[in-house]
Scaffold this motif. Sequence first.
Motif, short mmCIF file in Angstrom:
data_model
loop_
_atom_site.label_atom_id
_atom_site.label_comp_id
_atom_site.label_asym_id
_atom_site.label_seq_id
_atom_site.Cartn_x
_atom_site.Cartn_y
_atom_site.Cartn_z
N PRO A 48 0.90 -1.16 -0.05
CA PRO A 48 0.21 0.10 -0.04
C PRO A 48 0.65 1.25 0.23
CG PRO A 48 -0.56 -1.53 1.86
CD PRO A 48 0.76 -1.87 1.24
N GLY A 49 0.23 2.43 -0.59
CA GLY A 49 0.89 3.75 -0.43
C GLY A 49 0.13 4.44 0.49
N VAL A 50 0.43 5.67 1.05
CA VAL A 50 -0.25 6.31 1.94
C VAL A 50 -0.54 7.80 1.55
CG1 VAL A 50 -0.34 7.36 4.45
CG2 VAL A 50 0.48 4.90 3.79
N VAL A 51 -1.79 8.35 1.48
CA VAL A 51 -1.92 9.69 1.16
C VAL A 51 -2.16 10.39 2.35
CG1 VAL A 51 -3.47 11.04 -0.23
CG2 VAL A 51 -2.93 8.97 -1.01
N PHE A 52 -1.60 11.47 2.63
CA PHE A 52 -2.03 12.33 3.77
C PHE A 52 -2.59 13.75 3.46
CE2 PHE A 52 2.06 9.74 5.00
CZ PHE A 52 1.84 9.42 6.11
N VAL A 53 -3.86 13.84 3.88
CA VAL A 53 -4.45 15.05 3.48
C VAL A 53 -4.80 15.72 4.61
CG1 VAL A 53 -6.81 15.98 2.64
CG2 VAL A 53 -5.80 13.93 1.48
N GLN A 54 -4.00 17.00 4.45
CA GLN A 54 -4.30 18.08 5.66
C GLN A 54 -5.15 18.98 5.50
OE1 GLN A 54 -0.48 19.95 7.59
NE2 GLN A 54 -1.63 21.79 7.35
N ILE A 55 -6.33 19.17 6.37
CA ILE A 55 -7.18 19.96 6.23
C ILE A 55 -6.91 21.18 7.02
CG2 ILE A 55 -9.77 20.67 6.64
CD1 ILE A 55 -10.33 17.47 6.20
N ASP A 56 -6.26 22.29 6.63
CA ASP A 56 -5.65 23.09 7.33
C ASP A 56 -6.54 24.06 8.34
OD1 ASP A 56 -4.00 25.85 8.08
OD2 ASP A 56 -2.78 24.78 6.57
N GLY A 57 -6.47 23.97 9.62
CA GLY A 57 -7.09 24.80 10.51
C GLY A 57 -8.29 24.04 11.05
N ILE A 64 2.18 10.44 -0.24
CA ILE A 64 1.99 11.97 -0.78
C ILE A 64 1.38 12.73 0.67
CG2 ILE A 64 0.92 13.44 -2.50
CD1 ILE A 64 -0.16 10.68 -3.85
N TYR A 65 1.71 13.80 0.63
CA TYR A 65 1.38 14.93 1.76
C TYR A 65 0.96 16.27 1.15
CZ TYR A 65 0.83 16.74 6.29
OH TYR A 65 0.36 17.20 7.48
N CYS A 66 -0.32 16.52 1.22
CA CYS A 66 -0.82 17.73 0.78
C CYS A 66 -1.78 18.39 1.73
CB CYS A 66 -1.96 17.39 -0.53
SG CYS A 66 -2.61 18.72 -1.43
N ASP A 67 -1.78 19.79 1.62
CA ASP A 67 -2.32 20.45 2.60
C ASP A 67 -3.30 21.50 1.67
OD1 ASP A 67 -3.01 22.30 4.36
OD2 ASP A 67 -1.17 23.80 4.62
N PHE A 68 -4.62 21.26 2.15
CA PHE A 68 -5.69 21.98 1.58
C PHE A 68 -6.26 23.07 2.54
CE2 PHE A 68 -6.15 18.21 -0.83
CZ PHE A 68 -6.50 18.58 -1.88
N VAL A 69 -5.82 24.35 1.95
CA VAL A 69 -5.82 25.46 2.96
C VAL A 69 -7.45 26.33 3.02
CG1 VAL A 69 -3.58 26.07 2.70
CG2 VAL A 69 -5.22 27.10 1.30
N ASP A 70 -8.39 25.80 1.96
CA ASP A 70 -9.43 26.35 1.76
C ASP A 70 -10.25 26.93 3.08
OD1 ASP A 70 -8.50 24.32 -0.05
OD2 ASP A 70 -10.19 24.19 -1.02
N VAL A 111 -4.96 8.91 5.34
CA VAL A 111 -4.96 9.62 6.49
C VAL A 111 -5.42 11.09 6.39
CG1 VAL A 111 -3.35 10.43 8.44
CG2 VAL A 111 -3.05 7.96 7.32
N VAL A 112 -6.28 11.42 7.24
CA VAL A 112 -6.89 12.97 7.05
C VAL A 112 -6.33 13.30 8.58
CG1 VAL A 112 -8.66 14.59 6.75
CG2 VAL A 112 -8.63 12.34 5.51
N LEU A 113 -5.58 14.66 8.37
CA LEU A 113 -5.28 15.14 9.69
C LEU A 113 -5.40 16.95 9.59
CD1 LEU A 113 -1.56 15.01 10.25
CD2 LEU A 113 -2.48 14.59 8.04
N SER A 114 -5.33 17.45 10.67
CA SER A 114 -5.12 18.84 10.72
C SER A 114 -3.70 19.30 11.37
CB SER A 114 -6.58 19.94 11.14
OG SER A 114 -6.53 19.26 12.64
N ASP A 115 -3.41 20.77 11.25
CA ASP A 115 -2.09 21.19 11.80
C ASP A 115 -2.56 21.71 13.14
OD1 ASP A 115 -3.57 23.00 10.08
OD2 ASP A 115 -1.42 23.84 9.48
N HIS A 116 -3.59 22.20 13.23
CA HIS A 116 -4.17 22.99 14.47
C HIS A 116 -5.45 23.17 14.17
CE1 HIS A 116 -4.51 26.63 11.64
NE2 HIS A 116 -3.17 26.35 11.26
N GLY A 117 -6.38 23.72 15.22
CA GLY A 117 -7.64 24.09 15.03
C GLY A 117 -7.62 25.96 15.00
N GLN A 118 -8.80 26.59 15.24
CA GLN A 118 -8.94 27.89 15.22
C GLN A 118 -9.96 28.18 16.37
OE1 GLN A 118 -9.74 30.47 11.97
NE2 GLN A 118 -8.82 29.30 10.54
#
Length: 631
Positions: A139-148, A350-356, A399-406
């Motif tokens: 397997p591969g791993v896709v890390f999707v960061q939902i910023d904030g 793959i690690y991608c940050d979505f900042v929307d 894997v879906v994660l965030s870097d912080h909250g608001q």
Amino acid sequence: MRTAGILLAGWAALGITILVLPGLSADSGWSVLVAALLLGLFGVVIRPAIAALMTRIGWAGVLAGWLLAQAALVYLALAITPGIHGDTFWDAFWASWIYSALISIALWVVTAGRTEAVTRHLLWVNRRFRGKVPRTDVPGVVFVQIDGLSAPLARWALETGNLPTLGRWLRSGSHVLTEWHAQLPATTPASQAGLLHGASDQVPAFRWYEKDSARLIVTNQPSDAALVEARLSNGNGLLADGGVSLSNVFSGDAPTSLLTMSTARAGRGPARYLSTYLLDPFGLTRSMVLTVGEIVKELHQARRQRLRRVEPRIRREPSYVLLRGVTNVLLRHLNLAVLAEHLMRGTPSIYCDFVDYDEIAHHAGPARPEALAALEGIDGILANLEEVAAAAPRPYHFVVLSDHGQSQGATFRQRYGIGLDELVRGDVEMATDDEQAGRASTLRASLLPSSAPSTPPPANDTPEFVVVASGNLGLVSLARQPGRLSMEEIEKHAPGLIDRLATHPGVGWVMVRSHHEGPTVIGRHGRRLLDTDVVIGADPLEGFGEFAASDLRRHDRLGHTPDILVNSLHDPATGEVAAFEELVGCHGGLGGWQNRPVLIHPRDLPVEGPLDSADAVHAVMKGWLGLIRAG
């Protein structure tokens, strides 16, 4: 049926285009149909070659290709179709834009905006990889960061149905939701330094002043991000083994780094991806139509907030209106296109940050309808990626994660009529800028690589104070005094400053280092000695969370901790804070949900130990990749 619908849409769009442009005419509808068929054929056969050629020319070729390639295809199709009459190339140029806008709208209507239509297009665009990439069961791993995105808000959005894809994963039992702690400062660069490199201690804030070089470091500037990554990288980041970094602050030592701030000026830009995207009818032309819609939506939502007298709120500047269109449409769709290609290539990580969401939450509020709508959009991207991954040459974990909250609240200036810089008083330089504006500039930097470093100001221009805002965290440096000053030295050079800050009703606490008592947190009615954990009077950290003292002990040891660290008020009843920037939703300090990010991971990938820092989450994710490689 779908192909027939798309053909009819193209026929109608081209017919309307010819009808409204005075320089074009057609003898019959059948001539228009033939031209539409030819235009579609040219798009399949000729457009990929144009994209490859424009990429070789460079960023200027990409821009020229976007502006002229579709016009050239339209001109060719109209010129060789019997019964179509046009005067000049410029008639075809304007026709290409009108046609592209109409076909984008028509395709959305035909497909009803379903994710499946986008997925089919992504699979078709990347069809060449199906026969070239050998299949594997690893397997591969896709890390999707939902910023904030904070964990409490994620749970709430799941319950209200705003995250149907994630909700389906969780209900099926394939994934588990857990919360982790983002240490002070709760910012993207600090968290990504930890998540991607395991070195969050190299980043004391979103922006900070370094006395030894008289330099202001701003991590959403590519040159500064590159400098910081050089300090924290050991060559063995999260993505070092064949991974891809996409739209991040730091690269995680990925061999392929795209739209990433730290590598943008090193010439590792996304020219090929951007060229292919811009020349694709599903690319920029479609995105521009959707961007216009996003701008109209933003204007309506801002007006609705004003008319309904929603509080707290801020004035949404024209620059933000355009920036929202870029982050919510262009960058989101470009990220999806790049992710889809690397899934079909079988990239191991793959690690991608979505900042929307983060961008809208800053200006509208973390739980406001427009912010939740952005979450829905990112959830739709997850659905696309899941469908593309099903056709990839290897299975993928998501894997879906965030870097912080608001945390939300009226700003410090709204509440008290002054800024932190004015409270400090004196020869003050206040440093703030829009966090996501740097995201937009990364694309420009990727296309215009340069190695020119930031230039520190001349010594004789050094102000007495440098005040740096990072959400509801303020950093105050007595810039003309070398090294980090003790509390006693601050009082000598700026008498009354500490007391003026600590007793202000908009300030929750300040932290300084006493020569005699070590790191000390001072509030209006008491202080806390961090080395001995002795509280004198009222505890200034009460209500700021169980990790407040340990976070401040750690921050006191960082390399560029300011002379005075200032945190805004926090209302435990409402969770509100008072940002030192003009943002209704903020992060960077302590208080509220900003230190409570989320991690949604496959149940088969275990989590061991407390997730009390970004570095701890990095160790877990790095362990997952090692476990997968070991089989």
